[in-house]
Design an enzyme around this catalytic site. Structure first.
Site, short mmCIF file in Angstrom:
data_model
loop_
_atom_site.label_atom_id
_atom_site.label_comp_id
_atom_site.label_asym_id
_atom_site.label_seq_id
_atom_site.Cartn_x
_atom_site.Cartn_y
_atom_site.Cartn_z
N ASP A 214 0.86 -1.31 0.13
CA ASP A 214 0.06 0.12 0.03
C ASP A 214 0.98 1.38 -0.16
O ASP A 214 2.10 1.15 -0.28
CB ASP A 214 -1.03 -0.01 1.37
CG ASP A 214 -2.30 0.58 1.00
OD1 ASP A 214 -2.34 1.80 0.43
OD2 ASP A 214 -3.26 0.13 0.96
N HIS A 237 2.15 1.98 -3.16
CA HIS A 237 1.33 3.09 -3.80
C HIS A 237 1.78 4.53 -3.52
O HIS A 237 0.84 5.59 -3.70
CB HIS A 237 0.09 3.07 -2.89
CG HIS A 237 -0.79 1.67 -3.45
ND1 HIS A 237 -2.12 1.39 -2.96
CD2 HIS A 237 -0.28 0.69 -3.95
CE1 HIS A 237 -2.33 0.14 -3.37
NE2 HIS A 237 -1.29 -0.41 -3.94
#
Length: 392
Positions: A214, A237
């Protein structure tokens, strides 16, 4: 033996003095490096004595494999405290033991130093199948290391692998520094943010190496004075401000963020600001950010303002964000994008972005061609602009 004589002898057996620092070794409190005994009680007994000792003390976990259940190290403590991790700490893998929101937590301390070259192994593969948030309702899963109300402190030379949820969570901390931390989890591991920061100020991250599933670093509401430098991100991310605006109450603003001299390789996003489009709350802002001297290599969204962030369709994606974004500089950013739209500035219709600057951008897309897109944004561009700027 007289109890008045026994107590000093007992304390001497548990503690030694090195250069004026009292050293507390968990092995002397019954901890076992057998990778199966839950050492939480032994660690806590050791911590309580270390914390109470007046003056500087050092809590030591030696080399070895230590199984550790959920534990909270509480302050305030007397004097400067060092928490030295030389071994590997391993989290529970049985579901009955890990459906809580923390694994290792430090609370209410000043002048704490965590270091030692050791590893936190969250053993996340046991929990990732339970981390399904598509309905908006998730079972709690533990953050590997929580830092709550920790001030004037330093975390360095620590490795976190395979967290069940976030690796490090920073809440209401001030003047806290991370340096040379290494964070690792598979690219498809859910919600394994590297470092999540909320309600804090004066936080620095330097020379971190983050590869996770993430956000490499996520900066939530209520932060000011966040400085990230010399950090590697990928996979992951990206470094994200947000998400902001999900709450139904007015969210605290984010200001004074700097991301400099960083590298992104194979990440979903590079530098990103994301807000929810249909929050019922009014107010909130993100302002005074600088992104400077950043290398992107095969990044899907190198420069991204996304005010229609709506994962799993848990909101109305056609709504208009009430978070105001302003005074943002993207400077000296170069490299490659895996998509044609290398620069995306997608701002709110009701609260347009303003004072946005693109300076010396050099990003190529597939086949060497890239483009930029802007909506509801006011700003300027100068210097080299590849792709051609959508700001005029």
């Amino acid at each position: 033996m007289n109890s008045r004589i026994l107590l000093p002898l007992l304390l001497f057996s548990l503690v030694c003095i090195t250069n004026g620092t009292k050293v507390f070794n968990v092995l002397r409190y019954g901890a076992r490096s057998d990778n199966k005994t839950d050492n939480a009680k032994a660690f806590l007994r050791c911590w309580i004595d270390s914390c109470r000792w007046r003056g500087k003390s050092r809590f030591v976990i030696p080399r070895g494999w230590f199984y550790l259940g959920a534990v909270v190290f509480r302050g305030p403590c007397n004097g400067h405290k060092e928490f030295v991790i030389k071994g590997v700490l391993r989290a529970p893998i049985k579901p009955g033991l890990f459906f809580i929101d923390h694994w290792i937590t430090f609370q209410n301390m000043n002048n704490l130093r965590i270091y030692g070259g050791g590893t936190l192994d969250g053993q996340g593969a046991s929990a990732w199948p339970y981390n399904n948030c598509k309905t908006g309702s998730c079972k709690p899963l533990p953050v590997s290391l929580r830092l709550d109300f920790i001030n004037d402190s330093y975390i360095h030379n620590i490795k976190s692998i395979n967290s069940k949820n976030f690796h490090f969570n920073v809440f209401s901390c001030y003047r806290l520094a991370f340096r040379r931390v290494t964070i690792s989890a598979p690219h498809d591991s859910p919600n394994t943010d590297g470092i999540h920061i909320s309600g804090s100020g004066g936080i620095t991250v330097d020379a971190a190496d983050i590869a996770t599933g993430d956000d490499c670093i996520s900066i939530g509401p209520g932060n000011r004075g966040i400085h990230i430098s010399n950090t590697f991100c990928g996979p992951g991310h990206g470094i994200s401000v947000g998400s902001i605006g999900k709450s139904e109450t007015t969210e605290e603003s984010v200001s004074g963020v700097a991301v400099v001299n960083c590298t992104f390789r194979g990440s979903l996003n590079g530098v990103q600001i994301k807000t929810w489009p249909d929050s019922k709350a009014a107010g909130g802002s993100a302002s005074n950010f600088t992104y400077d001297n950043i290398w992107m290599e095969d990044v899907e969204n190198p420069i991204f303002i996304n005010q229609q962030y709506c994962p799993f369709n848990l909101c109305n994606p056609q709504g208009s964000s009430k978070i105001e974004i302003s005074h943002i500089i993207f400077r000296n950013i170069w490299g490659s994008s895996t998509t044609r739209d290398a620069v995306k500035l997608n701002c709110s219709k009701s609260h347009p972005c303003h004072d946005i600057a693109l300076e010396n951008i050099n990003l190529t897309g597939p086949g060497g061609v890239a483009s930029s897109s802007c909506s509801n944004v006011h700003g300027r561009s100068r210097g080299r602009q590849t792709p051609p700027s959508c700001l005029h």
